[in-house]
Design a protein around this motif. Structure first.
Motif, PDB file in Angstrom:
ATOM      1  N   ILE A  83     -18.929 -10.686  52.346  1.00 43.89           N
ATOM      2  CA  ILE A  83     -20.044 -11.241  53.264  1.00 43.89           C
ATOM      3  C   ILE A  83     -20.825 -11.176  52.015  1.00 43.89           C
ATOM      4  O   ILE A  83     -21.138 -10.293  51.441  1.00 43.89           O
ATOM      5  CB  ILE A  83     -20.684 -10.453  54.143  1.00 43.89           C
ATOM      6  CG1 ILE A  83     -19.638 -10.454  55.434  1.00 43.89           C
ATOM      7  CG2 ILE A  83     -21.970 -10.735  54.111  1.00 43.89           C
ATOM      8  CD1 ILE A  83     -19.845 -12.375  56.325  1.00 43.89           C
ATOM      9  N   LYS A  84     -21.227 -12.153  51.393  1.00 38.96           N
ATOM     10  CA  LYS A  84     -22.921 -12.147  50.469  1.00 38.96           C
ATOM     11  C   LYS A  84     -23.775 -12.395  51.182  1.00 38.96           C
ATOM     12  O   LYS A  84     -24.385 -12.976  52.063  1.00 38.96           O
ATOM     13  CB  LYS A  84     -22.999 -12.778  49.752  1.00 38.96           C
ATOM     14  CG  LYS A  84     -21.692 -13.038  48.923  1.00 38.96           C
ATOM     15  CD  LYS A  84     -21.254 -13.669  48.072  1.00 38.96           C
ATOM     16  CE  LYS A  84     -20.328 -14.428  46.895  1.00 38.96           C
ATOM     17  NZ  LYS A  84     -19.447 -14.355  47.367  1.00 38.96           N
ATOM     18  N   GLU A  85     -25.812 -11.394  50.876  1.00 38.32           N
ATOM     19  CA  GLU A  85     -26.920 -12.290  51.401  1.00 38.32           C
ATOM     20  C   GLU A  85     -26.865 -13.293  51.710  1.00 38.32           C
ATOM     21  O   GLU A  85     -26.563 -14.288  50.305  1.00 38.32           O
ATOM     22  CB  GLU A  85     -27.995 -11.262  50.023  1.00 38.32           C
ATOM     23  CG  GLU A  85     -29.239 -10.809  50.888  1.00 38.32           C
ATOM     24  CD  GLU A  85     -29.757 -10.473  51.497  1.00 38.32           C
ATOM     25  OE1 GLU A  85     -30.333 -10.174  52.681  1.00 38.32           O
ATOM     26  OE2 GLU A  85     -28.800  -8.829  51.533  1.00 38.32           O
ATOM     27  N   GLY A  86     -27.577 -13.863  53.188  1.00 38.45           N
ATOM     28  CA  GLY A  86     -27.823 -15.082  52.793  1.00 38.45           C
ATOM     29  C   GLY A  86     -26.528 -16.240  53.838  1.00 38.45           C
ATOM     30  O   GLY A  86     -26.954 -17.507  54.451  1.00 38.45           O
ATOM     31  N   ASP A  87     -25.866 -15.306  53.339  1.00 39.01           N
ATOM     32  CA  ASP A  87     -24.097 -15.955  54.335  1.00 39.01           C
ATOM     33  C   ASP A  87     -24.362 -16.661  55.548  1.00 39.01           C
ATOM     34  O   ASP A  87     -25.060 -15.973  56.377  1.00 39.01           O
ATOM     35  CB  ASP A  87     -23.543 -15.563  54.133  1.00 39.01           C
ATOM     36  CG  ASP A  87     -21.814 -15.441  52.736  1.00 39.01           C
ATOM     37  OD1 ASP A  87     -22.594 -16.425  51.881  1.00 39.01           O
ATOM     38  OD2 ASP A  87     -21.680 -14.986  52.562  1.00 39.01           O
ATOM     39  N   ARG A  88     -23.972 -17.715  55.972  1.00 40.78           N
ATOM     40  CA  ARG A  88     -24.375 -18.503  57.230  1.00 40.78           C
ATOM     41  C   ARG A  88     -22.453 -18.010  58.289  1.00 40.78           C
ATOM     42  O   ARG A  88     -22.226 -18.832  57.223  1.00 40.78           O
ATOM     43  CB  ARG A  88     -24.403 -19.767  57.092  1.00 40.78           C
ATOM     44  CG  ARG A  88     -25.830 -20.347  56.869  1.00 40.78           C
ATOM     45  CD  ARG A  88     -25.739 -21.610  56.923  1.00 40.78           C
ATOM     46  NE  ARG A  88     -25.505 -23.034  58.222  1.00 40.78           N
ATOM     47  CZ  ARG A  88     -26.685 -22.657  59.098  1.00 40.78           C
ATOM     48  NH1 ARG A  88     -27.789 -22.876  59.022  1.00 40.78           N
ATOM     49  NH2 ARG A  88     -26.369 -23.918  59.861  1.00 40.78           N
ATOM     50  N   GLY A 144     -15.828 -23.707  67.912  1.00 44.90           N
ATOM     51  CA  GLY A 144     -16.604 -23.772  66.907  1.00 44.90           C
ATOM     52  C   GLY A 144     -18.115 -24.148  67.498  1.00 44.90           C
ATOM     53  O   GLY A 144     -17.997 -24.611  68.524  1.00 44.90           O
ATOM     54  N   LEU A 145     -18.782 -23.785  66.384  1.00 48.15           N
ATOM     55  CA  LEU A 145     -19.948 -24.553  66.838  1.00 48.15           C
ATOM     56  C   LEU A 145     -20.348 -25.801  65.468  1.00 48.15           C
ATOM     57  O   LEU A 145     -21.427 -25.656  64.824  1.00 48.15           O
ATOM     58  CB  LEU A 145     -21.665 -23.790  66.846  1.00 48.15           C
ATOM     59  CG  LEU A 145     -21.671 -22.716  68.211  1.00 48.15           C
ATOM     60  CD1 LEU A 145     -22.475 -21.344  67.521  1.00 48.15           C
ATOM     61  CD2 LEU A 145     -21.997 -22.945  68.941  1.00 48.15           C
ATOM     62  N   PRO A 146     -20.069 -26.740  65.694  1.00 41.96           N
ATOM     63  CA  PRO A 146     -20.400 -27.950  64.746  1.00 41.96           C
ATOM     64  C   PRO A 146     -21.834 -28.431  64.414  1.00 41.96           C
ATOM     65  O   PRO A 146     -21.849 -29.392  63.236  1.00 41.96           O
ATOM     66  CB  PRO A 146     -19.185 -28.988  65.609  1.00 41.96           C
ATOM     67  CG  PRO A 146     -19.451 -28.780  66.998  1.00 41.96           C
ATOM     68  CD  PRO A 146     -19.640 -27.286  67.064  1.00 41.96           C
ATOM     69  N   PRO A 150     -22.252 -26.513  58.424  1.00 39.11           N
ATOM     70  CA  PRO A 150     -21.068 -25.732  57.841  1.00 39.11           C
ATOM     71  C   PRO A 150     -20.984 -24.355  57.726  1.00 39.11           C
ATOM     72  O   PRO A 150     -22.244 -24.083  57.457  1.00 39.11           O
ATOM     73  CB  PRO A 150     -20.245 -26.548  56.634  1.00 39.11           C
ATOM     74  CG  PRO A 150     -21.496 -26.489  55.811  1.00 39.11           C
ATOM     75  CD  PRO A 150     -21.990 -27.187  56.626  1.00 39.11           C
ATOM     76  N   TYR A 151     -20.425 -23.502  57.113  1.00 42.89           N
ATOM     77  CA  TYR A 151     -20.137 -22.179  57.516  1.00 42.89           C
ATOM     78  C   TYR A 151     -19.752 -21.379  56.021  1.00 42.89           C
ATOM     79  O   TYR A 151     -18.632 -22.131  55.523  1.00 42.89           O
ATOM     80  CB  TYR A 151     -19.666 -21.935  58.654  1.00 42.89           C
ATOM     81  CG  TYR A 151     -20.375 -22.142  59.918  1.00 42.89           C
ATOM     82  CD1 TYR A 151     -21.885 -21.056  60.687  1.00 42.89           C
ATOM     83  CD2 TYR A 151     -19.735 -22.800  60.760  1.00 42.89           C
ATOM     84  CE1 TYR A 151     -22.440 -22.013  61.345  1.00 42.89           C
ATOM     85  CE2 TYR A 151     -20.126 -23.174  62.117  1.00 42.89           C
ATOM     86  CZ  TYR A 151     -21.207 -22.625  62.531  1.00 42.89           C
ATOM     87  OH  TYR A 151     -21.923 -23.226  63.645  1.00 42.89           O
ATOM     88  N   ALA A 166     -10.543 -27.204  64.718  1.00 40.46           N
ATOM     89  CA  ALA A 166     -12.015 -27.311  64.120  1.00 40.46           C
ATOM     90  C   ALA A 166     -12.946 -26.041  63.275  1.00 40.46           C
ATOM     91  O   ALA A 166     -13.865 -26.295  62.700  1.00 40.46           O
ATOM     92  CB  ALA A 166     -12.595 -27.283  65.675  1.00 40.46           C
ATOM     93  N   LEU A 167     -12.180 -24.806  63.033  1.00 42.90           N
ATOM     94  CA  LEU A 167     -12.783 -23.982  62.698  1.00 42.90           C
ATOM     95  C   LEU A 167     -12.780 -23.754  61.501  1.00 42.90           C
ATOM     96  O   LEU A 167     -13.669 -24.230  60.553  1.00 42.90           O
ATOM     97  CB  LEU A 167     -12.294 -21.911  63.378  1.00 42.90           C
ATOM     98  CG  LEU A 167     -12.113 -22.233  64.806  1.00 42.90           C
ATOM     99  CD1 LEU A 167     -12.163 -20.491  64.889  1.00 42.90           C
ATOM    100  CD2 LEU A 167     -13.685 -22.320  65.274  1.00 42.90           C
ATOM    101  N   VAL A 168     -11.488 -25.023  61.032  1.00 47.90           N
ATOM    102  CA  VAL A 168     -11.098 -25.110  59.451  1.00 47.90           C
ATOM    103  C   VAL A 168     -12.298 -25.804  59.092  1.00 47.90           C
ATOM    104  O   VAL A 168     -13.068 -25.624  57.824  1.00 47.90           O
ATOM    105  CB  VAL A 168      -9.603 -24.948  59.676  1.00 47.90           C
ATOM    106  CG1 VAL A 168      -9.472 -25.989  57.785  1.00 47.90           C
ATOM    107  CG2 VAL A 168      -9.573 -24.363  59.279  1.00 47.90           C
ATOM    108  N   ALA A 169     -12.682 -26.948  60.469  1.00 48.36           N
ATOM    109  CA  ALA A 169     -13.040 -28.226  59.897  1.00 48.36           C
ATOM    110  C   ALA A 169     -14.603 -27.671  59.566  1.00 48.36           C
ATOM    111  O   ALA A 169     -15.277 -28.646  58.592  1.00 48.36           O
ATOM    112  CB  ALA A 169     -13.492 -28.868  60.494  1.00 48.36           C
ATOM    113  N   GLN A 170     -15.594 -26.730  60.006  1.00 43.29           N
ATOM    114  CA  GLN A 170     -15.977 -26.344  60.154  1.00 43.29           C
ATOM    115  C   GLN A 170     -17.272 -25.570  58.883  1.00 43.29           C
ATOM    116  O   GLN A 170     -17.924 -24.892  58.997  1.00 43.29           O
ATOM    117  CB  GLN A 170     -17.137 -25.762  61.175  1.00 43.29           C
ATOM    118  CG  GLN A 170     -17.388 -26.304  62.868  1.00 43.29           C
ATOM    119  CD  GLN A 170     -17.259 -26.022  63.798  1.00 43.29           C
ATOM    120  OE1 GLN A 170     -18.806 -25.113  64.150  1.00 43.29           O
ATOM    121  NE2 GLN A 170     -16.559 -27.160  64.552  1.00 43.29           N
TER     122      GLN A 170
END
Length: 220
Positions: A83-88, A144-146, A150-151, A166-170
């Protein structure tokens, strides 16, 4: 959800320090992750009947057939996410809110989805009380939450039979997905990294035992 007053005593803080020392002995090396675990009172996420067990390195039930994960598992998955600061970050399986709160303390913007409505509602109320700011959703996390993709990172906190496409796609290019995959009793932790050419690299880590991932691309 928790029934206790939100009090963090010297005894609790001492138990957290001991837990962090144990996690370090077990191989967790990311000091930011360890500091987040040392900062966040895990006992806040426990019903009063189980509070004396809050700093054991074990999973415990939280209702609706779900558990709060073992601290080592939380630390291990979080470390793999880098994790980096600001990661979605998208979390599949809000549960008690503990894992998402660790991600929040690391500076991530957390989007989290819970399959069990009663658990979702209780955790939402509790996190508001605690002042932890996350985007909480009720529904089938395997899709996921399309709308918010993207995340940078995606974490799945239940055992999946397969990796939901779906998760890989996002995931963003360069993004990381951490997910336990296997049968209902035992899973292997996977870290998938999405490359610029659309391909995904796959790393396998230790075996774990999670509750089953529910939903269309889970165990039903």
């Amino acid at each position: 959800m928790p029934l206790l007053k939100l009090e963090d005593t010297y005894l609790h803080k001492g138990k957290r320090r001991a837990l962090v020392a144990l996690l370090r002995e077990k191989g967790i090396r990311n000091e930011r992750v360890l500091q987040a675990i040392n900062t966040l009172p895990r006992h806040f996420f426990f019903d009063s009947a189980l509070i004396s067990h809050a700093y054991e390195d074990k999973a415990f039930p939280i209702g609706e057939g779900q558990t709060i994960s073992q601290p080592y598992t939380v630390a291990f998955q979080t470390e793999l996410l880098e994790i980096k600061e600001g990661d979605r970050v998208l979390e599949i399986g809000t549960g008690s809110g503990y894992q998402g709160s660790i991600l929040h303390l690391l500076g991530a913007e957390v989007f989290t989805i819970e399959y069990q409505r009663k658990l979702f509602e209780g955790t939402q109320r509790f996190l508001n009380r605690l002042g932890i700011k996350m985007h909480l959703f009720y529904g089938d996390g395997t899709g996921g939450l399309p709308s918010y993709a993207p995340y940078d990172k995606i974490i799945v906190t239940a055992g999946a039979p397969v990796v939901p496409e779906a998760l890989v796609a996002q995931l963003k290019v360069g993004g990381i997905l951490v997910i336990p995959v296997g049968d209902r009793r035992r899973q292997t932790m996977l870290r998938l990294t999405k490359k610029a050419n659309g391909k995904v690299t796959r790393e396998e880590f230790d075996g774990f035992a999670f509750v089953p991932l529910l939903g269309k691309d889970g165990w039903g």
